[in-house]
Design an enzyme around this catalytic site. Structure first.
Site, short mmCIF file in Angstrom:
data_model
loop_
_atom_site.label_atom_id
_atom_site.label_comp_id
_atom_site.label_asym_id
_atom_site.label_seq_id
_atom_site.Cartn_x
_atom_site.Cartn_y
_atom_site.Cartn_z
CB THR A 205 -0.88 -0.04 1.28
OG1 THR A 205 -1.84 -1.07 1.10
CG2 THR A 205 -1.57 1.26 1.57
NE ARG A 233 -9.28 -7.19 3.62
CZ ARG A 233 -8.20 -6.41 3.61
NH1 ARG A 233 -7.88 -5.76 2.52
NH2 ARG A 233 -7.45 -6.28 4.68
N GLY A 235 -10.43 -3.27 3.16
CA GLY A 235 -9.46 -3.16 4.25
C GLY A 235 -9.56 -1.86 5.01
CG ASP A 236 -5.98 -0.62 6.92
OD1 ASP A 236 -5.87 -1.45 5.99
OD2 ASP A 236 -5.03 0.09 7.32
CB THR A 256 1.12 0.13 4.94
OG1 THR A 256 1.21 -1.10 4.19
CG2 THR A 256 2.46 0.42 5.59
N GLY A 257 -0.50 -2.32 6.42
CA GLY A 257 -0.39 -3.54 7.20
C GLY A 257 -1.63 -4.39 7.04
N GLY A 259 -4.98 -5.10 7.32
CA GLY A 259 -6.07 -4.15 7.53
C GLY A 259 -7.08 -4.50 8.60
#
Ligand code: ASP
Length: 342
Positions: A205, A233, A235-236, A256-257, A259
């Site tokens: 990301t 889905r 994510g964050d 980033t990671g 989510g």
């Protein structure tokens, strides 16, 4: 050259240290910090060619952002432009280099936030938008809403005169191969759980956070999400307070990671809230949230952030994170590996 780089790093962290001493003095009149994803990024598994490619691209992005801010441009403009450049590069998991979902499509998420007004805009699950961060900005500025998803977001894009691109634009061989490998692992495990993180994987990301000469903060994040994601889905990255947050009273942050953990931990807002309500410095809040809270939940990843005084933080609990920083009083610095942070 090495000495110059070390000096710049020292100057950035001097800013961080000065704020832990509760000195409320600006350390920079403007600044920009960017990331291109966190994960298993180590010197051993990165070829010199790859290191050069990432380093050059991140430096180019920093230089462009610096020019905008130096000319008196807004933090919002700098964030959008920097993210556009990374979206257009196949190196990162956003725009052109987005990973594939389980259905073989590239489903993109993005969000942007302005610290002065607390206005925000986001898009989720779009499949024909070349630069999702720019559409997120339009959602913020030209719609009464914050988050638009899928066909609705694309209909809005068309109304705003944004050209939709063919899905083929997002195809890259390496991301396609990764989807096939992820599917194979899924079959091997005979499991429904699609978001296993293989040690080779990284979160690619992209994000940016900036402080402009007027004291305004902004942050943005753009992503293809996670390889082999199922069932629409999200994510964050398009979730305000999870993947992106900005508040002129505190800081601007992009994450980033993995989510799911960032959403449940409301990670970026948490950092800002610790500054606002508990009087923590950006460095203290980021370290607490990323190294303690997120880790304890089992989540991996990191954040980049800049506060209203120009202090910069790049905190992650993974092996590495593609990241870079520039301020009015420090040269652009690009880092990738964990050892460079500690
Ligand atoms: N945070 C993103 C997501 O979970 C992935 C990433 O950071 O690369 O969708």
């Amino acid at each position: 050259m090495k000495i110059l780089k070390l000096l710049s790093i020292a100057m950035i962290f001097a800013g961080i240290i000065s704020c832990t001493g509760a000195v409320n003095q600006p350390v920079a009149s403007f600044g920009l910090v960017i990331h291109g994803g966190a994960g298993t990024i180590t010197k051993e598994n990165t070829s010199p060619e790859k290191e050069k490619l990432y380093s050059e691209k991140l430096k180019e992005v920093l230089q462009t952002g610096y020019k905008i801010l130096n000319k008196g441009g807004s933090a919002l403009d700098a964030v959008e432009k920097c993210i556009n450049m990374m979206e257009d590069s196949p190196l990162f998991n956003s725009g052109k280099g987005a990973v594939f979902a389980a259905n073989g499509k590239n489903e993109l998420d993005a969000s942007i936030m302005e610290g002065k007004t607390l206005n925000a805009g986001a898009v989720a699950g779009v499949t024909h938008i070349k630069n999702p961060i720019s559409l997120a900005r339009l959602v913020m500025e030209k719609s009464p809403h914050v988050l638009l998803a899928r066909e609705g977001a694309e209909a809005f894009a068309q109304e705003q005169g944004i050209e939709l691109v063919d899905e083929k634009y997002f195809f890259t061989e390496s991301r396609w191969d990764r989807l096939q490998k992820a599917k194979q692992r899924e079959t091997d495990r005979k499991s429904q759980s699609s978001l296993d993180i293989h040690p080779d994987e990284k979160y690619g990301t992209v994000g940016a956070a900036a402080l402009d000469k007027n004291g305004n903060l902004a942050a943005g994040t753009s992503t293809g999400g996670m390889t082999n994601k199922h069932w629409g889905r999200i994510g964050d990255s398009p979730i305000i307070g999870a993947g992106t947050y900005a508040n002129n009273k505190t800081c601007a942050i992009s994450a980033t990671g993995h989510g799911e953990y960032f959403i449940r931990g409301v990670i970026t807002h948490d950092i800002s809230a610790m500054m606002e309500y508990a009087g923590k410095t950006l460095q203290q809040a980021a370290r607490e949230v990323i190294q303690r809270k997120l880790k304890a939940m089992g989540g991996s990843g990191g954040i980049i952030a800049i506060d209203h005084l120009g202090n910069v933080v790049m905190e992650f609990n993974t092996a590495g994170m593609f990241r870079g920083v520039v301020t009015d009083n420090s040269q652009p610095v690009v880092l990738m590996f964990g050892e460079e942070q500690k």
